[in-house]
Structure formats: structure tokens, C-alpha cells
Design a protein around this motif. Structure first.
Motif, PDB file in Angstrom:
ATOM      1  N   LEU A  22      18.706   6.776 -15.177  1.00  0.00           N
ATOM      2  CA  LEU A  22      19.798   7.141 -14.264  1.00  0.00           C
ATOM      3  C   LEU A  22      19.254   7.408 -12.863  1.00  0.00           C
ATOM      4  O   LEU A  22      19.893   7.045 -11.861  1.00  0.00           O
ATOM      5  CB  LEU A  22      20.536   8.365 -14.799  1.00  0.00           C
ATOM      6  N   HIS A  23      18.116   8.055 -12.783  1.00  0.00           N
ATOM      7  CA  HIS A  23      17.488   8.290 -11.476  1.00  0.00           C
ATOM      8  C   HIS A  23      17.248   6.975 -10.742  1.00  0.00           C
ATOM      9  O   HIS A  23      17.514   6.852  -9.539  1.00  0.00           O
ATOM     10  CB  HIS A  23      16.175   9.042 -11.684  1.00  0.00           C
ATOM     11  N   ARG A  24      16.815   5.971 -11.460  1.00  0.00           N
ATOM     12  CA  ARG A  24      16.569   4.668 -10.839  1.00  0.00           C
ATOM     13  C   ARG A  24      17.857   3.962 -10.456  1.00  0.00           C
ATOM     14  O   ARG A  24      17.834   3.044  -9.642  1.00  0.00           O
ATOM     15  CB  ARG A  24      15.736   3.792 -11.786  1.00  0.00           C
ATOM     16  N   ARG A  25      18.954   4.382 -11.025  1.00  0.00           N
ATOM     17  CA  ARG A  25      20.257   3.818 -10.667  1.00  0.00           C
ATOM     18  C   ARG A  25      20.911   4.561  -9.518  1.00  0.00           C
ATOM     19  O   ARG A  25      22.022   4.226  -9.105  1.00  0.00           O
ATOM     20  CB  ARG A  25      21.179   3.856 -11.888  1.00  0.00           C
ATOM     21  N   GLY A  26      20.248   5.590  -9.011  1.00  0.00           N
ATOM     22  CA  GLY A  26      20.765   6.286  -7.847  1.00  0.00           C
ATOM     23  C   GLY A  26      21.435   7.612  -8.134  1.00  0.00           C
ATOM     24  O   GLY A  26      22.051   8.203  -7.236  1.00  0.00           O
ATOM     25  N   TRP A  27      21.309   8.114  -9.361  1.00  0.00           N
ATOM     26  CA  TRP A  27      21.902   9.392  -9.721  1.00  0.00           C
ATOM     27  C   TRP A  27      20.950  10.538  -9.420  1.00  0.00           C
ATOM     28  O   TRP A  27      19.727  10.405  -9.588  1.00  0.00           O
ATOM     29  CB  TRP A  27      22.243   9.420 -11.206  1.00  0.00           C
ATOM     30  N   ALA A  28      21.503  11.668  -9.014  1.00  0.00           N
ATOM     31  CA  ALA A  28      20.747  12.915  -8.997  1.00  0.00           C
ATOM     32  C   ALA A  28      20.736  13.446 -10.430  1.00  0.00           C
ATOM     33  O   ALA A  28      21.780  13.509 -11.080  1.00  0.00           O
ATOM     34  CB  ALA A  28      21.403  13.928  -8.064  1.00  0.00           C
ATOM     35  N   VAL A  29      19.557  13.787 -10.952  1.00  0.00           N
ATOM     36  CA  VAL A  29      19.462  14.171 -12.354  1.00  0.00           C
ATOM     37  C   VAL A  29      18.864  15.562 -12.517  1.00  0.00           C
ATOM     38  O   VAL A  29      17.958  15.953 -11.766  1.00  0.00           O
ATOM     39  CB  VAL A  29      18.632  13.150 -13.170  1.00  0.00           C
ATOM     40  N   THR A  30      19.391  16.279 -13.486  1.00  0.00           N
ATOM     41  CA  THR A  30      18.841  17.565 -13.917  1.00  0.00           C
ATOM     42  C   THR A  30      18.701  17.497 -15.434  1.00  0.00           C
ATOM     43  O   THR A  30      19.640  17.106 -16.131  1.00  0.00           O
ATOM     44  CB  THR A  30      19.763  18.731 -13.542  1.00  0.00           C
ATOM     45  N   VAL A  31      17.535  17.873 -15.935  1.00  0.00           N
ATOM     46  CA  VAL A  31      17.280  17.867 -17.375  1.00  0.00           C
ATOM     47  C   VAL A  31      17.032  19.302 -17.816  1.00  0.00           C
ATOM     48  O   VAL A  31      16.150  19.982 -17.275  1.00  0.00           O
ATOM     49  CB  VAL A  31      16.068  16.989 -17.738  1.00  0.00           C
ATOM     50  N   LEU A  32      17.795  19.762 -18.790  1.00  0.00           N
ATOM     51  CA  LEU A  32      17.685  21.124 -19.307  1.00  0.00           C
ATOM     52  C   LEU A  32      17.108  21.076 -20.716  1.00  0.00           C
ATOM     53  O   LEU A  32      17.663  20.417 -21.600  1.00  0.00           O
ATOM     54  CB  LEU A  32      19.064  21.788 -19.333  1.00  0.00           C
ATOM     55  N   GLU A  33      15.998  21.766 -20.925  1.00  0.00           N
ATOM     56  CA  GLU A  33      15.301  21.742 -22.206  1.00  0.00           C
ATOM     57  C   GLU A  33      15.091  23.179 -22.702  1.00  0.00           C
ATOM     58  O   GLU A  33      14.590  24.024 -21.956  1.00  0.00           O
ATOM     59  CB  GLU A  33      13.960  21.029 -22.059  1.00  0.00           C
ATOM     60  N   ARG A  34      15.460  23.426 -23.951  1.00  0.00           N
ATOM     61  CA  ARG A  34      15.348  24.778 -24.479  1.00  0.00           C
ATOM     62  C   ARG A  34      13.900  25.222 -24.679  1.00  0.00           C
ATOM     63  O   ARG A  34      13.587  26.407 -24.543  1.00  0.00           O
ATOM     64  CB  ARG A  34      16.124  24.919 -25.782  1.00  0.00           C
ATOM     65  N   ALA A  35      13.001  24.320 -25.032  1.00  0.00           N
ATOM     66  CA  ALA A  35      11.603  24.686 -25.233  1.00  0.00           C
ATOM     67  C   ALA A  35      10.976  25.105 -23.908  1.00  0.00           C
ATOM     68  O   ALA A  35      11.381  24.651 -22.829  1.00  0.00           O
ATOM     69  CB  ALA A  35      10.832  23.521 -25.835  1.00  0.00           C
ATOM     70  N   ARG A  36       9.964  25.942 -23.991  1.00  0.00           N
ATOM     71  CA  ARG A  36       9.353  26.468 -22.769  1.00  0.00           C
ATOM     72  C   ARG A  36       8.388  25.496 -22.128  1.00  0.00           C
ATOM     73  O   ARG A  36       7.942  25.706 -21.002  1.00  0.00           O
ATOM     74  CB  ARG A  36       8.641  27.792 -23.062  1.00  0.00           C
ATOM     75  N   SER A  37       8.012  24.443 -22.844  1.00  0.00           N
ATOM     76  CA  SER A  37       7.137  23.423 -22.260  1.00  0.00           C
ATOM     77  C   SER A  37       7.431  22.106 -22.940  1.00  0.00           C
ATOM     78  O   SER A  37       8.149  22.044 -23.938  1.00  0.00           O
ATOM     79  CB  SER A  37       5.661  23.801 -22.434  1.00  0.00           C
ATOM     80  N   LEU A  38       6.851  21.043 -22.399  1.00  0.00           N
ATOM     81  CA  LEU A  38       7.004  19.724 -23.009  1.00  0.00           C
ATOM     82  C   LEU A  38       5.808  19.371 -23.881  1.00  0.00           C
ATOM     83  O   LEU A  38       5.557  18.201 -24.142  1.00  0.00           O
ATOM     84  CB  LEU A  38       7.180  18.649 -21.926  1.00  0.00           C
ATOM     85  N   GLU A  39       5.084  20.385 -24.326  1.00  0.00           N
ATOM     86  CA  GLU A  39       4.014  20.146 -25.284  1.00  0.00           C
ATOM     87  C   GLU A  39       4.681  19.946 -26.642  1.00  0.00           C
ATOM     88  O   GLU A  39       4.950  20.909 -27.351  1.00  0.00           O
ATOM     89  CB  GLU A  39       3.050  21.334 -25.319  1.00  0.00           C
ATOM     90  N   PRO A  40       5.015  18.711 -26.988  1.00  0.00           N
ATOM     91  CA  PRO A  40       5.869  18.531 -28.164  1.00  0.00           C
ATOM     92  C   PRO A  40       5.106  18.641 -29.465  1.00  0.00           C
ATOM     93  O   PRO A  40       3.959  18.233 -29.570  1.00  0.00           O
ATOM     94  CB  PRO A  40       6.406  17.101 -27.979  1.00  0.00           C
ATOM     95  N   VAL A  41       5.763  19.249 -30.453  1.00  0.00           N
ATOM     96  CA  VAL A  41       5.241  19.076 -31.793  1.00  0.00           C
ATOM     97  C   VAL A  41       5.574  17.645 -32.172  1.00  0.00           C
ATOM     98  O   VAL A  41       6.533  17.069 -31.698  1.00  0.00           O
ATOM     99  CB  VAL A  41       5.889  20.072 -32.777  1.00  0.00           C
ATOM    100  N   GLY A  42       4.764  17.083 -32.988  1.00  0.00           N
ATOM    101  CA  GLY A  42       5.011  15.700 -33.357  1.00  0.00           C
ATOM    102  C   GLY A  42       3.704  14.997 -33.591  1.00  0.00           C
ATOM    103  O   GLY A  42       2.634  15.549 -33.369  1.00  0.00           O
ATOM    104  N   ALA A  43       3.791  13.796 -34.043  1.00  0.00           N
ATOM    105  CA  ALA A  43       2.590  13.051 -34.367  1.00  0.00           C
ATOM    106  C   ALA A  43       2.681  11.674 -33.721  1.00  0.00           C
ATOM    107  O   ALA A  43       2.586  11.535 -32.514  1.00  0.00           O
ATOM    108  CB  ALA A  43       2.426  12.988 -35.878  1.00  0.00           C
ATOM    109  N   GLY A  44       2.925  10.659 -34.525  1.00  0.00           N
ATOM    110  CA  GLY A  44       3.018   9.320 -33.976  1.00  0.00           C
ATOM    111  C   GLY A  44       4.459   8.868 -33.858  1.00  0.00           C
ATOM    112  O   GLY A  44       5.372   9.457 -34.430  1.00  0.00           O
ATOM    113  N   ILE A  45       4.652   7.819 -33.076  1.00  0.00           N
ATOM    114  CA  ILE A  45       5.961   7.186 -32.984  1.00  0.00           C
ATOM    115  C   ILE A  45       5.748   5.691 -32.876  1.00  0.00           C
ATOM    116  O   ILE A  45       4.945   5.219 -32.060  1.00  0.00           O
ATOM    117  CB  ILE A  45       6.783   7.714 -31.784  1.00  0.00           C
TER     118      ILE A  45
END
Length: 406
Positions: A22-45
């Protein structure tokens, strides 16, 4: 014309990709995330070629393709080690236009976050859509501390237990337990070489895939009641269930610290939603179409959602309701089919009865003698997807024109 504003709830793979597109399409964007960081739990994808083409739209396709580990022939096995079918990266590339890339999930999250404008991402901010909006009224997103944000477009990428999905469609039954739980971990590769494989047992499954950095992503599933936890740790549970299987399964389990083994019950949205939007609010990823992991398409479909949504969402706030209707028309039939096909493979992999399992294995071995293995055939019509125009005009392996703006 004032710049339209999009508020994205959830900074997982789908939410970050939607914000970047959306940012590349010209939108102003705000992303709200409940976790305190983007250090994600997870493994492979696993990122099939359809996901890589979606990532081309935000200028990240080549970066992800560079994460492809060099792999020899792999395929489907039995717990004793007997091969049921084999395939190669080259066979996948010939069939779908590229190999499947298995990335470390935190690496992909970091790449996507790097495509956002400064200040767009707010972590430690739980939020939900309280008013989906209408053609005349913006959507409203409220944070846990009471702040209200208005949006020309709200994107709910708030996962399996999406509060926004319940707000938009309160009569929908939501996700159901798929009948099995999953374990995942990443460890250093063993000294002795191995072939990447998925192994199907009696109501159980194991997968071992190399990562590009010299580590290995391992995953497993078992048909068990929901809500279970091993009293002596999940590594001990894996040893009980898989410790007698062919190598390198036992040595990978032995190498995994107990706190590195993730366990999650698997849920899916068995009944499709009536739409993937309402008013000025779009549902995306697991919030819209959670699925069994057996085709490795959960994240891939979220990435498709993100770029299709941005494709329709021209930087014209007045046209947002029409854009979201087009988004639903594009995405609802496709994701419904992928959810259905993933469930079908999950049922096949989860066969427990001895005679049925023997029949399944015999059939898989017979099919595997004729061309690409069942794993590739199951992705026909899925992994060959391409982004809609004008994105599809970008050459394969390169970012579409203008993708690096902003």
C-alpha cells in the motif's frame, strides 16, 4: 487530493506485506502490533513461486530467492526410510517457474519491515477495528489504551483468533481444530549429508529441510487431542514419537534445546467467510482463511492477499469500498480452494489405520514412478499464480517497474 490513510492491525507476514504494498501505491500507512518487538517466534516458512512473485511487487523477490538452499533430490519417505516418491528443485522450477524457497521466518519479517516508511510501525500496541466504516464514513481502529485512529482503509491481519473477523461477521463459527498438533524448530545441520524429505507415518508426519545458512528446519505433526502439552518437555515428546525413525530425525531432535521446540495446535477456517471485507475493512491471511499447513500455503496466500489488496486499492479514498469488493471477488474463491486442498492433503497424511496407510503408501509410490512427485502435483494451479496487472508486467526474478520507489 489528500493522501489516503491505511491502518493495518497486525505485523505478521501478511500485515507487513500489505503495508509495504500500500505504501508503494501512495498510501500513508500505520501498522499496529501487539507484541513489543518484531523478534518473531517461529521457525521456517516455505515460499513457493507464487509467494516469491508476490514479494516481487514490494521489491523483495530476489532477496528471498537468494535464500534458497542448495538441495539434492528429495521427496516423500516412510518412517523406515523407504522412498515413496522423489523430486528435485529443477522439477519444481520447470513446473512452476522457480523452486520452493524455505526461509527462516525472522529473516522474512525483517525484510518486509525494512520496506516500511520510518515511524509506520508501532509495536506494543494491541488494537482492533471497532467500526468497519462505510462508503461515506471512515473505519475506526481503537488501541488498547483507548486511542482511536480513523482510516480510509483498515486491514485486519490479526491472525487466527481475529477480533476483527468476529466484529465483521459475528455469526461465523470461526476456526475449528484440524485434529492435529505441530512442532517446529531450527538446529544446525548434522555432519552427515541428508536428502530433504517429508516422512508420513501412522497419523504422524516429519519434515526436514535445509536452510541457506547451514541450519535445518524441522517440523512434525501428530493426530492428538487439542490442548496437550508434554509434562517433561516437547523434545522428549518428539523423541517418544519419532526417535525410532530414519536418520537424520533422531539426531535433529537430540540437537534441539527443549525451549527451542515450538508446539501449536492446528486450526483452520473450514466454513468460508461470506466475504473478505466489510465497509472499508479488509481481512487478510489467517484472519480470513486459516488453513492446514500441509501445502505450506498459509504465508504464501497472505502474501498474495497483500498485493491483490494493494492492486485494487488505488490512492483514491472514495473508491475504497469498490476496491474491497473486487478484492473479495479475486481472493475468496481462490483461498477457499486452497483451504480445501490443504485439508485434503492433511487427511491423507494423517491416516492412522494400518490397511489404509499401506494402501496410501502403495498408491503414492505408484504415482511417484511417473514424473514429478505428489508434492509438486498438489501445488498445480497454486504455485503458478502470478500477481494481477500491472504487477505481472514485471519480469520474473526482478522487481516490477517502480517497485523500489518510496
Amino acid at each position: 487530493m489528500p493522501q489516503p490513510r491505511a491502518v493495518v492491525v497486525g505485523a505478521g507476514i501478511g500485515g507487513l506485506a500489505a503495508a509495504a504494498a500500500l505504501h508503494r501505491r501512495g498510501w500513508a500507512v500505520t501498522v499496529l502490533e501487539r507484541a513489543r518487538s518484531l523478534e518473531p517466534v517461529g521457525a521456517g516458512i516455505a515460499l513457493a513461486p507464487n509467494a516469491q512473485r508476490a514479494l516481487d511487487v514490494v521489491g523483495l523477490g530476489d532477496a528471498v530467492r537468494a535464500m534458497s538452499a542448495r538441495q539434492d533430490e528429495g521427496g516423500l519417505r516412510t518412517p523406515s526410510g523407504r522412498w515413496l516418491s522423489r523430486t528435485t528443485q529443477q522439477a519444481a522450477a520447470e513446473r512452476f517457474g522457480g523452486p520452493v524457497v524455505v526461509a527462516h521466518r525472522p529473516d522474512l519479517v525483517a525484510l518486509l519491515a525494512s520496506r516500511l516508511p520510518e515511524g509506520a510501525l508501532r509495536t506494543g500496541t494491541p488494537a482492533e477495528v471497532t467500526d468497519p466504516g462505510t462508503g461515506e464514513r471512515p473505519a475506526t481502529v481503537r488501541t488498547a489504551d483507548g486511542e482511536e485512529l480513523t482510516a480510509d482503509l483498515a486491514v485486519a491481519a490479526d491472525g487466527l483468533r481475529s477480533a476483527t473477523r468476529h466484529t465483521l461477521f459475528p455469526g461465523h463459527p470461526g476456526p475449528r481444530y484440524a485434529g492435529f498438533t505441530a512442532w517446529r524448530f531450527v538446529v544446525p545441520a548434522p555432519e552427515r549429508p541428508f536428502a530433504p524429505h517429508e516422512t508420513w507415518g501412522r497419523g504422524t508426519l516429519w519434515g526436514t529441510v535445509p536452510l541457506h545458512d547451514g541450519r535445518v528446519y524441522a517440523y512434525a505433526t501428530a493426530t492428538v487431542p487439542a490442548g496437550g502439552r508434554a509434562p517433561d518437555g516437547e523434545r522428549a515428546e518428539l523423541l517418544r514419537r519419532f526417535g525410532g525413525w530414519h536418520r537424520p530425525v533422531p539426531e535433529l531432535i537430540a540437537a534441539a534445546p527443549d525451549d527451542a521446540v515450538l508446539r501449536n495446535d492446528v486450526y483452520r477456517i473450514a466454513e468460508p467467510l461470506p466475504a473478505h471485507h466489510r465497509g472499508r475493512t479488509a481481512l487478510l491471511g489467517d484472519a480470513a482463511h486459516a488453513m492446514a499447513p500441509n501445502l505450506a500455503q498459509g504465508g504464501c496466500q497472505a502474501l498474495e492477499d497483500a498485493v491483490v489488496l494493494a492492486h485494487h486499492a488505488a490512492p483514491d479514498a472514495a473508491g475504497t469500498p469498490r476496491a474491497l469488493a473486487a478484492y473479495t471477488r479475486d481472493r475468496l474463491p481462490r483461498t477457499t480452494e486452497v483451504v480445501r486442498r490443504s485439508a485434503r492433503v492433511a487427511r491423507l497424511a494423517g491416516v492412522s489405520a494400518g490397511p489404509l496407510r499401506a494402501l496410501r503408501d502403495t498408491a503414492l509410490a505408484a504415482v511417484g514412478r511417473f514424473g514429478p512427485g505428489p508434492a509438486l502435483r498438489s501445488l498445480d494451479g497454486i504455485a503458478d499464480w502470478r500477481p494481477p496487472e500491472p504487477y505481472a508486467a514485471g519480469a520474473h526474478g526482478t522487481s516490477p517497474a517502480g517497485a523500489d520507489r518510496g
